[in-house]
Design a protein around this motif. Structure first.
Motif, short mmCIF file in Angstrom:
data_model
loop_
_atom_site.label_atom_id
_atom_site.label_comp_id
_atom_site.label_asym_id
_atom_site.label_seq_id
_atom_site.Cartn_x
_atom_site.Cartn_y
_atom_site.Cartn_z
N LEU A 223 9.97 3.32 2.51
CA LEU A 223 10.09 2.80 1.85
C LEU A 223 9.92 2.42 0.24
N LEU A 224 8.82 1.80 -0.10
CA LEU A 224 8.29 1.71 -1.86
C LEU A 224 8.43 2.92 -2.15
N ARG A 225 7.45 3.94 -1.66
CA ARG A 225 8.29 5.21 -2.03
C ARG A 225 10.04 5.60 -2.72
N MET A 226 10.12 5.80 -2.00
CA MET A 226 11.53 5.94 -2.18
C MET A 226 12.95 4.69 -2.88
N LEU A 227 12.19 3.85 -2.86
CA LEU A 227 12.78 2.77 -3.64
C LEU A 227 11.98 2.54 -5.68
N PHE A 228 10.66 3.66 -4.86
CA PHE A 228 10.25 3.62 -6.42
C PHE A 228 10.55 4.60 -7.35
N GLY A 255 9.41 -3.24 1.00
CA GLY A 255 8.52 -2.58 1.82
C GLY A 255 8.08 -3.71 2.80
N LYS A 256 7.70 -5.05 2.75
CA LYS A 256 7.60 -5.69 3.55
C LYS A 256 8.41 -6.30 4.60
N THR A 257 9.23 -6.41 4.31
CA THR A 257 9.95 -7.14 5.29
C THR A 257 10.88 -6.48 5.01
N LEU A 258 11.44 -4.94 5.17
CA LEU A 258 12.15 -4.35 5.61
C LEU A 258 13.68 -4.64 6.30
N PRO A 259 14.63 -5.18 4.76
CA PRO A 259 16.47 -6.14 5.55
C PRO A 259 16.49 -5.37 5.67
N ASP A 260 17.43 -4.97 6.37
CA ASP A 260 18.69 -4.63 7.42
C ASP A 260 19.52 -4.97 6.77
N HIS A 261 19.93 -6.98 6.51
CA HIS A 261 21.19 -6.62 5.83
C HIS A 261 21.54 -8.06 4.63
N HIS A 262 22.74 -8.10 4.31
CA HIS A 262 22.02 -8.44 2.54
C HIS A 262 21.77 -9.86 2.75
N LYS A 263 21.52 -10.96 3.91
CA LYS A 263 21.35 -12.18 3.39
C LYS A 263 19.90 -12.09 3.47
N ALA A 264 19.11 -10.95 4.35
CA ALA A 264 17.44 -11.33 3.93
C ALA A 264 17.36 -9.90 2.52
N ILE A 265 18.29 -9.51 2.28
CA ILE A 265 18.03 -9.14 0.95
C ILE A 265 17.75 -10.09 -0.52
N GLY A 285 20.72 1.69 3.31
CA GLY A 285 21.07 2.37 3.43
C GLY A 285 19.23 3.01 3.26
N MET A 286 18.43 2.92 2.14
CA MET A 286 17.12 3.70 2.26
C MET A 286 16.42 3.06 4.02
N VAL A 287 16.59 1.65 3.51
CA VAL A 287 15.99 0.73 4.80
C VAL A 287 16.19 1.22 6.12
N ALA A 288 17.73 1.63 6.50
CA ALA A 288 18.44 2.46 7.22
C ALA A 288 17.92 3.99 8.06
N LEU A 289 17.29 4.57 6.51
CA LEU A 289 17.04 6.00 6.62
C LEU A 289 15.83 5.82 6.63
N LYS A 291 14.18 3.28 9.31
CA LYS A 291 13.68 2.98 10.07
C LYS A 291 14.16 3.97 10.96
N ASN A 292 15.24 5.48 11.45
CA ASN A 292 15.81 6.26 12.14
C ASN A 292 14.27 7.20 11.28
N LEU A 293 13.66 7.50 10.49
CA LEU A 293 12.47 8.49 10.65
C LEU A 293 11.26 8.23 11.55
N SER A 294 10.98 9.50 12.09
CA SER A 294 10.39 9.88 13.50
C SER A 294 8.65 9.06 12.49
N GLU A 295 7.65 9.10 13.60
CA GLU A 295 6.69 8.47 13.47
C GLU A 295 5.63 9.77 12.09
N ASP A 296 6.21 11.48 12.44
CA ASP A 296 4.79 11.93 11.58
C ASP A 296 6.11 11.99 10.42
N GLU A 297 6.82 11.70 10.20
CA GLU A 297 7.68 11.49 9.17
C GLU A 297 7.48 10.94 8.57
N LEU A 298 6.70 9.29 8.36
CA LEU A 298 6.48 8.11 7.50
C LEU A 298 5.58 8.13 6.50
#
Length: 384
Positions: A223-228, A255-265, A285-289, A291-298
């Motif tokens: 997530l950090l890489r995508m956001l950056f 990247g630490k909290t991986l928020p999945d709703h607006h209140k968390a953001i 949208g990036m967090v959701a993406l 969380k749908n990646l496989s371990e090999d894609e992280l």
């Protein structure tokens, strides 16, 4: 010490034909001194206010607010027969890359040169002129508004002196370097600076440099890489500083909290309400993406910082590097910068691979300091 009251031959160039004529003149010279004035307080890209060029006699001030045909200057900046001389040129490279789409080639930086000629690190232009020409240069227009028109006589004089004296001191500095057989070292470092500039401009090369990024999980790192990378694209699109999109600390916290709703953001560290409104959906949208990646894609875990036991090794290499610098009569900082020291320590301590693509790790520096360090402090002799 002399003052700067000598008569100056200042030429103002504000139209395309005049610029083309001057570029034709400069193209026949072996050396020109170059500087720029710009503002960059509220924008991602620098706004060029002035370009100054001199051969040591005339100071030509080019007005980028009225000129729109830049091909003659672009050709000059990459003319291999004309050396472009700057002082502390990192930000000037930004200006030319934005305005012309090229980086000056070849170029020479007198601040880098003085680290070898006079063993002075990061010496200011004022001190450099005083040292070589015995002239005192006032810097009272440093914070001027270079976009305003007309420029004042004081602004024009300030801008002119930045290149006239630069052209005059350049051959004096080069003569000292030739006496020490170090001119090629300076030219190598100038090329290395250009390479580093290109790396710094590429977010793909820099996302892992966010402070304590190594603490994040593979999901958090991804997530950090995508956001950056997204932040850089967004800042370019809006032409505002990256920190106004999101600060580095905020990227890390997401990247630490991986928020999945607006209140968390909304509870994310140093994230403003405006940033949440503008970019909250993008973040989710990036967090959701992720969380749908496989371990090999992280993203793979980052290299952890060296343990405290490596401190003695770091100190020993620094001391050895200082000794070599003193022997050669160059600035210690030029011998082995921190960005080069850290990979060497990692390699010696835990066997990490050295990036030999970095030009600062090759050429004179590899022969004079890097290979000797690797041999002197080779891993087999380190106890940890």
């Amino acid at each position: 010490m002399e003052n700067q009251d000598q008569a100056l031959n200042i030429v103002w160039v504000a139209d395309n034909d005049s610029l083309a004529t001057w570029c034709k003149y400069w193209a026949e010279l072996p050396v020109i001194a170059v500087d720029t004035e710009f503002i960059r307080r509220t924008t991602y890209f620098p706004i060029t206010g002035l370009i100054q060029i001199s051969e040591g006699e005339k100071a030509v001030l080019i007005d980028p607010l009225t000129i729109d045909q830049w091909e003659p200057l672009r050709a000059l900046m990459v003319n291999p027969s004309v050396m472009k001389v700057f002082h502390a040129c990192s930000e000037d490279l930004d200006v030319f890359e934005r305005l012309l789409g090229v980086l000056p080639t070849p170029f020479y930086d007198t601040q880098i040169g003085e680290a070898y000629a006079g063993a002075q690190w990061s010496l200011s232009y004022v001190k450099l002129v005083a040292s070589y020409l015995n002239i005192e240069v006032a810097k009272d227009e440093t914070r001027s508004d270079w976009i305003q028109r007309p420029l004042t006589d004081a602004q024009k004089r300030y801008a002119a002196l930045d290149v006239v004296y630069l052209a005059q001191l350049y051959p004096l500095q080069v003569a000292k370097l030739e006496d020490k057989n170090m001119l090629d070292w300076v030219l190598e470092d100038c090329e290395s600076l250009k390479w580093q500039h290109q790396m710094n401009a590429d977010p793909e090369q820099n996302w892992a440099n966010v402070k304590t990024a190594w603490r994040l999980s593979p999901e958090g790192l991804t997530l950090l890489r995508m956001l950056f990378i997204w932040r850089d694209e967004q800042a370019r699109k809006e032409n505002i500083p990256k920190g106004q999109i999101l600060k580095d600390r905020t990227l890390w916290a997401l990247g630490k909290t991986l928020p999945d709703h607006h209140k968390a953001i909304s509870e994310t560290e140093e994230l403003t309400g405006k940033q949440h409104r503008l970019y909250g959906d993008e973040i989710l949208g990036m967090v959701a993406l992720v969380k749908n990646l496989s371990e090999d894609e992280l993203q793979l875990p980052l290299e952890t910082p060296l343990p405290s036991q490596a401190g003695d090794l770091t100190k020993a290499i620094k001391a050895y590097s200082r000794e070599r610098a003193q022997t050669l009569e160059i600035a210690p900082e030029a011998m082995l910068k921190r960005k080069l020291l850290e990979p060497l320590v990692h390699h010696l301590f835990d066997g990490s691979v050295i990036d030999w693509q970095n030009p600062a790790m090759t050429g004179w520096r590899r022969e004079v300091i890097i290979d000797p360090v690797l041999e002197r402090f080779k891993k087999a002799e380190i106890e940890h």
